[in-house]
Write a protein that holds these residues in place. Structure first.
Motif, PDB file in Angstrom:
ATOM      1  N   GLU B  10       0.832  -1.213   0.000  1.00  0.00           N
ATOM      2  CA  GLU B  10       0.000   0.000   0.000  1.00  0.00           C
ATOM      3  C   GLU B  10       0.855   1.245   0.000  1.00  0.00           C
ATOM      4  O   GLU B  10       2.005   1.217   0.438  1.00  0.00           O
ATOM      5  CB  GLU B  10      -0.905  -0.016   1.240  1.00  0.00           C
ATOM      6  CG  GLU B  10      -1.822  -1.224   1.232  1.00  0.00           C
ATOM      7  CD  GLU B  10      -2.736  -1.265   2.447  1.00  0.00           C
ATOM      8  OE1 GLU B  10      -2.222  -1.280   3.576  1.00  0.00           O
ATOM      9  OE2 GLU B  10      -3.952  -1.269   2.246  1.00  0.00           O
ATOM     10  N   ASP B  13       1.217   6.624   4.191  1.00  0.00           N
ATOM     11  CA  ASP B  13       0.130   7.515   4.594  1.00  0.00           C
ATOM     12  C   ASP B  13       0.182   8.909   3.956  1.00  0.00           C
ATOM     13  O   ASP B  13      -0.833   9.424   3.526  1.00  0.00           O
ATOM     14  CB  ASP B  13       0.107   7.661   6.121  1.00  0.00           C
ATOM     15  CG  ASP B  13      -0.854   6.650   6.732  1.00  0.00           C
ATOM     16  OD1 ASP B  13      -1.611   6.033   5.960  1.00  0.00           O
ATOM     17  OD2 ASP B  13      -0.847   6.485   7.957  1.00  0.00           O
ATOM     18  N   ASP B  17      -3.086   9.598  -3.174  1.00  0.00           N
ATOM     19  CA  ASP B  17      -3.563   8.389  -3.828  1.00  0.00           C
ATOM     20  C   ASP B  17      -4.730   8.740  -4.767  1.00  0.00           C
ATOM     21  O   ASP B  17      -5.893   8.711  -4.382  1.00  0.00           O
ATOM     22  CB  ASP B  17      -4.012   7.395  -2.745  1.00  0.00           C
ATOM     23  CG  ASP B  17      -4.526   6.099  -3.340  1.00  0.00           C
ATOM     24  OD1 ASP B  17      -4.622   6.000  -4.568  1.00  0.00           O
ATOM     25  OD2 ASP B  17      -4.842   5.195  -2.559  1.00  0.00           O
ATOM     26  N   GLY B  20      -7.485   6.174  -5.085  1.00  0.00           N
ATOM     27  CA  GLY B  20      -8.343   6.169  -3.911  1.00  0.00           C
ATOM     28  C   GLY B  20      -9.337   7.321  -3.934  1.00  0.00           C
ATOM     29  O   GLY B  20     -10.511   7.159  -3.596  1.00  0.00           O
ATOM     30  N   ASN B  36     -11.311   8.666   3.292  1.00  0.00           N
ATOM     31  CA  ASN B  36      -9.917   8.220   3.273  1.00  0.00           C
ATOM     32  C   ASN B  36      -9.741   6.877   2.567  1.00  0.00           C
ATOM     33  O   ASN B  36      -9.113   5.963   3.093  1.00  0.00           O
ATOM     34  CB  ASN B  36      -9.378   8.091   4.701  1.00  0.00           C
ATOM     35  CG  ASN B  36      -9.196   9.428   5.357  1.00  0.00           C
ATOM     36  OD1 ASN B  36      -8.858  10.397   4.685  1.00  0.00           O
ATOM     37  ND2 ASN B  36      -9.433   9.493   6.656  1.00  0.00           N
ATOM     38  N   ARG B  38      -8.090   4.291   0.312  1.00  0.00           N
ATOM     39  CA  ARG B  38      -6.736   4.055  -0.200  1.00  0.00           C
ATOM     40  C   ARG B  38      -6.760   2.760  -0.997  1.00  0.00           C
ATOM     41  O   ARG B  38      -7.317   1.763  -0.544  1.00  0.00           O
ATOM     42  CB  ARG B  38      -5.734   3.889   0.953  1.00  0.00           C
ATOM     43  CG  ARG B  38      -5.785   4.974   2.010  1.00  0.00           C
ATOM     44  CD  ARG B  38      -5.139   6.246   1.611  1.00  0.00           C
ATOM     45  NE  ARG B  38      -3.693   6.160   1.519  1.00  0.00           N
ATOM     46  CZ  ARG B  38      -2.934   7.152   1.039  1.00  0.00           C
ATOM     47  NH1 ARG B  38      -3.489   8.260   0.595  1.00  0.00           N
ATOM     48  NH2 ARG B  38      -1.624   7.023   0.990  1.00  0.00           N
TER      49      ARG B  38
END
Lengths: 83, 83
Positions: B10, B13, B17, B20, B36, B38
């Motif tokens: 992944e 943080d 993205d 996403g 959020n 992702r």
């Protein structure tokens, strides 16, 4: 309450996975004996829900909306309550 | 013995993205309150190893080889013995 959901979307077993084959040949060239490599997508998200089972139902609906039913399967991998 | 390994790769943080964000806006248009979001990759593979901890070490090496250390993190999600 807020929940963190993890969904996996993967190609069905019979479906040819060129990305997986490519990764497999890279791993073989690095001397790793990896077989049947399959590449899928993982989605992490935060959901607003009244309780864990409601969050799980929402995650299930989302998986159904995002996965292609002809070629893909999805799994709700985890539902975790956020502090 | 043969083991089935599941790896997640992944984005870290802080890393933007776009995929996403796109999924998030699709989900919003479908009335799901997902935040959020992702998107990462999941790799499933079969490994030949003497025991579970050896399989875990191999999966760890493979994750290190496939993830971009600047932008990505990897997790060995599961190691399962195959019958």
């Amino acid at each position: 309450m807020k929940y963190h959901a993890t969904l996996l979307i993967e190609l069905k077993d019979g479906i040819l996975d060129p990305q997986g084959r490519a990764v497999e040949s890279v791993l073989k060239s690095l001397q790793y004996q990896a077989e049947n490599v399959r590449v899928g997508r993982v989605l992490e998200m935060e959901l607003e829900a009244a309780n864990e089972s409601e969050a799980r139902v929402t995650a299930h609906h989302i998986g159904k909306a995002l996965a292609n039913p002809v070629m893909e399967v999805f799994v709700v991998e985890a539902i975790k309550e956020l502090a």
